[in-house]
Scaffold this active site. Structure first.
Site, PDB file in Angstrom:
ATOM      1  CD  GLU A  95      -2.971  -1.219   0.201  1.00  0.00           C
ATOM      2  OE1 GLU A  95      -3.177  -0.200  -0.468  1.00  0.00           O
ATOM      3  OE2 GLU A  95      -3.399  -2.354  -0.121  1.00  0.00           O
ATOM      4  CB  CYS A 100      -1.381   7.119   1.307  1.00  0.00           C
ATOM      5  SG  CYS A 100      -2.594   6.333   2.001  1.00  0.00           S
TER       6      CYS A 100
HETATM    7  P1  NAD Z   1       8.739   4.550   4.832  1.00  0.00           P
HETATM    8  O1  NAD Z   1       8.596   3.661   3.446  1.00  0.00           O
HETATM    9  O2  NAD Z   1       9.994   5.323   4.787  1.00  0.00           O
HETATM   10  O3  NAD Z   1       8.728   3.527   5.959  1.00  0.00           O
HETATM   11  C1  NAD Z   1       7.489   2.611   6.001  1.00  0.00           C
HETATM   12  C2  NAD Z   1       8.038   1.414   6.967  1.00  0.00           C
HETATM   13  O4  NAD Z   1       9.033   0.649   6.386  1.00  0.00           O
HETATM   14  C3  NAD Z   1       8.834   1.785   8.046  1.00  0.00           C
HETATM   15  O5  NAD Z   1       8.443   0.890   9.162  1.00  0.00           O
HETATM   16  C4  NAD Z   1      10.188   1.358   8.007  1.00  0.00           C
HETATM   17  O6  NAD Z   1      10.830   1.298   9.132  1.00  0.00           O
HETATM   18  C5  NAD Z   1      10.380   0.230   6.893  1.00  0.00           C
HETATM   19  N1  NAD Z   1      11.473   0.309   6.019  1.00  0.00           N
HETATM   20  C6  NAD Z   1      12.254   1.367   5.614  1.00  0.00           C
HETATM   21  N2  NAD Z   1      13.460   0.719   5.002  1.00  0.00           N
HETATM   22  C7  NAD Z   1      13.075  -0.434   4.828  1.00  0.00           C
HETATM   23  C8  NAD Z   1      13.874  -1.515   4.343  1.00  0.00           C
HETATM   24  N3  NAD Z   1      15.046  -1.269   3.442  1.00  0.00           N
HETATM   25  N4  NAD Z   1      13.702  -2.661   4.543  1.00  0.00           N
HETATM   26  C9  NAD Z   1      12.344  -2.963   5.396  1.00  0.00           C
HETATM   27  N5  NAD Z   1      11.298  -2.205   6.070  1.00  0.00           N
HETATM   28  C10 NAD Z   1      12.087  -0.817   5.441  1.00  0.00           C
HETATM   29  O7  NAD Z   1       7.133   5.342   4.921  1.00  0.00           O
HETATM   30  P2  NAD Z   1       7.011   6.170   5.894  1.00  0.00           P
HETATM   31  O8  NAD Z   1       7.582   7.665   5.644  1.00  0.00           O
HETATM   32  O9  NAD Z   1       6.683   5.898   7.209  1.00  0.00           O
HETATM   33  O10 NAD Z   1       5.175   6.531   5.594  1.00  0.00           O
HETATM   34  C11 NAD Z   1       4.756   7.495   4.288  1.00  0.00           C
HETATM   35  C12 NAD Z   1       4.610   6.597   3.096  1.00  0.00           C
HETATM   36  O11 NAD Z   1       3.516   5.855   3.153  1.00  0.00           O
HETATM   37  C13 NAD Z   1       4.049   7.640   2.147  1.00  0.00           C
HETATM   38  O12 NAD Z   1       4.484   7.426   0.747  1.00  0.00           O
HETATM   39  C14 NAD Z   1       2.411   7.402   1.998  1.00  0.00           C
HETATM   40  O13 NAD Z   1       1.869   7.470   0.918  1.00  0.00           O
HETATM   41  C15 NAD Z   1       2.735   5.799   2.334  1.00  0.00           C
HETATM   42  N6  NAD Z   1       1.283   5.259   2.785  1.00  0.00           N
HETATM   43  C16 NAD Z   1       0.340   4.573   2.140  1.00  0.00           C
HETATM   44  C17 NAD Z   1      -0.759   4.238   2.485  1.00  0.00           C
HETATM   45  C18 NAD Z   1      -1.590   3.298   1.624  1.00  0.00           C
HETATM   46  O14 NAD Z   1      -2.639   2.761   2.278  1.00  0.00           O
HETATM   47  N7  NAD Z   1      -1.419   3.259   0.385  1.00  0.00           N
HETATM   48  C19 NAD Z   1      -1.237   4.416   3.837  1.00  0.00           C
HETATM   49  C20 NAD Z   1      -0.296   5.470   4.657  1.00  0.00           C
HETATM   50  C21 NAD Z   1       0.938   5.672   4.163  1.00  0.00           C
END
Ligand code: NAD
Length: 482
Positions: A256, A291
């Protein structure tokens, strides 16, 4: 259940939750109050070994323990009840660790409770289907499918809705009979740790839910590399989503990801005041860090001036500041760095010809709600996910042009369209390339039971408890030779 250090601040440390017990980690990282900048908790940084223990325990639990569908239902309902009782405390935690305003925080807890209840209900109705084998030669065969849990699920969650989006993963995963290793976002992890404690209080036996805390590129990466995890359910940024997909091989993933959500306000919008109010307030809720936050607003030229005037009036009426104040509408962004990044995008757009018609100023991690006009498709505030309280107003004269501009994006999560014309609404449903088409409400509308997920770079797979249960189970065909 947690470990507490005895320093003068008496700060709580959440280590790793493995086999129903919190275990201290060698290294810890601070969790900050996003408005005051004060450290109010710490989390452990799970090593590869700790992640290995968590996955081993989740796998052993999956292989040796079993909860009946009704037991899963009862645990999920009890979890929802406990959360209801502790709503205010948990909402205040979201205010501190996310910087979410109290109104939004309470709303998120309410939604999460409903997500858990919907997940509980799904636990009782997981079913396959009868399969008619009507081709010649199969006369003596009876066939049907059954759904079975996939095994250990790795759940990786983002910072912006750390309660509801976490239960969107845990609820269906547990309802379907899986075990879970959860890695919460490191900037907003405490609510997930509380959820783990509440599940235990609600009767979830040890091992069904393990939590590993730490940095994404380390702890998260260790999880991705553990082949014993059968499926990953991820919500977060498109970059990390792409990395997860390329790292996990043929294992199942649901992703997502982001969006630069378009909303189209046609000249026949049934209520222009309402459309303006929704576009503005839903562009700014959670400081624009959602998002499906309203970002690109395409407004028919006949109503553009009236809409703009209304939009500015609504933006003026919003209160910006301390998220703990129940009157506040817009609080800080997740960090000063992120607020500065959004400010730079606004300034860059201005240099390229855009006009700031409202807001635009930043104070620390608080960015004023901002409205931009005279933008161009190639500006970052239009073509990328702004993830800040910033909306852009773009006039159009031909609806086909509005559709084309809305579709001109690498993302495809949700889109809003305001119109009284049913034919246009149905055409939009066909032509707009998004996972969700919302008519007469904005792109950020979401009922937690509906199928939710994007196309293109917005991800793969659906959430919403019923749909997530399908993703989190394997369908097997059973053929009986009569
Ligand atoms: P992010 O991708 O930076 O982090 C999300 C998660 O991924 C965190 O737990 C982080 O620790 C983990 N992560 C980071 N690097 C990783 C790796 N190499 N391996 C495994 N895990 C890793 O996102 P964020 O800044 O926390 O959230 C914002 C983003 O989320 C925005 O792009 C937003 O659009 C998206 N989002 C999407 C939805 C949806 O339902 N489509 C909902 C909410 C947020």
């Amino acid at each position: 259940m947690t470990t507490t250090i005895n320093n003068e601040k008496n700060i709580q440390i959440y280590g790793q939750f493995i086999n129903g017990v919190w275990q201290a980690s060698e290294e810890t990282i601070p969790v900050l109050n996003k408005f005051t900048g004060e450290e109010f908790a710490r989390i452990g940084k799970a090593s590869r070994e700790e992640v290995d223990h968590a996955v081993t325990n989740a796998l052993e639990t999956f292989q040796t323990k079993n909860l009946s569908p009704y037991e899963r239902y009862e645990i999920l309902i009890r979890t929802a009840e406990i959360i209801k009782e502790r709503k205010e405390e948990l909402a205040l935690l979201l205010v501190r660790e996310v910087g979410k305003v109290l109104k939004d925080a309470r709303g998120e807890i309410d939604r999460g409770i409903q997500t858990l209840i919907a997940s509980a209900e799904e636990a009782k109705r997981i079913a396959g289907t009868g399969v008619p084998l009507g081709q010649p030669g199969n006369e003596n065969k009876l066939a049907f499918t059954i759904r079975v849990p996939v095994g250990v699920i790795g759940a990786i969650t983002p910072f912006n809705f750390p309660f509801n989006l976490t239960v969107h993963k845990l609820g269906p995963a547990l309802a379907a009979g899986n075990t879970v290793v959860l890695k919460p976002a490191e900037v907003t992890p405490v609510i997930a740790c509380k959820i783990a404690d509440i599940f235990t209080e609600a009767g979830l036996p040890a091992g069904f839910l393990n939590v590993v805390n730490g940095i994404g590129q380390e702890t998260g990466q260790y999880l991705l590399e553990d082949e014993r995890i059968a499926m990953f359910t991820f919500t977060g940024s498109p970059g990390v989503g792409r990395h997860i997909k390329s790292t996990t091989g043929i294992r199942r993933v649901t992703l997502e990801l982001g969006n630069n959500s378009p909303n189209i306000v046609h000249h026949d919008a049934p209520d222009l005041d309402k459309a303006a109010e929704l576009c503005v307030t839903r562009g700014y809720s959670n400081a624009g860090q959602a998002c499906i936050s309203v970002q690109r607003v395409y407004v028919h030229q006949d109503v553009y001036d009236a809409f703009t005037e209304k939009a500015i009036k609504i933006a003026e009426s919003l209160k910006v500041g301390n998220p703990e104040d129940p009157e506040t509408d817009i609080g800080p962004m997740i960090s000063e760095k992120e607020a500065r990044r959004a400010e730079e995008w606004i300034q860059e757009a201005e240099e390229q010809g855009a006009k700031v018609i409202f807001g635009g100023e930043r104070n620390g991690s608080i960015l004023e709600p901002t409205i931009l006009s005279d933008v161009k498709p190639e500006m970052k505030v239009v073509c990328q996910e702004v993830f800040a309280p910033v909306i852009t107003l773009i006039p159009y004269s031909d609806i086909q042009d509005a559709f084309d501009q809305a579709n001109d994006s690498r993302f495809g999560l949700q889109v809003g369209l305001f119109t009284s014309n049913i034919q246009l609404a149905m055409r939009a449903a066909q032509e707009l390339q998004f996972g969700g088409i919302i008519i007469n409400d904005v792109s950020s509308y979401r009922a937690d039971v509906m199928p939710y997920g994007g196309i293109k770079d917005s991800g793969i797979g659906k959430e919403g408890p019923h749909y997530a249960v399908q993703e989190m189970t394997d369908e097997k065909i059973v053929v009986i030779n009569l």
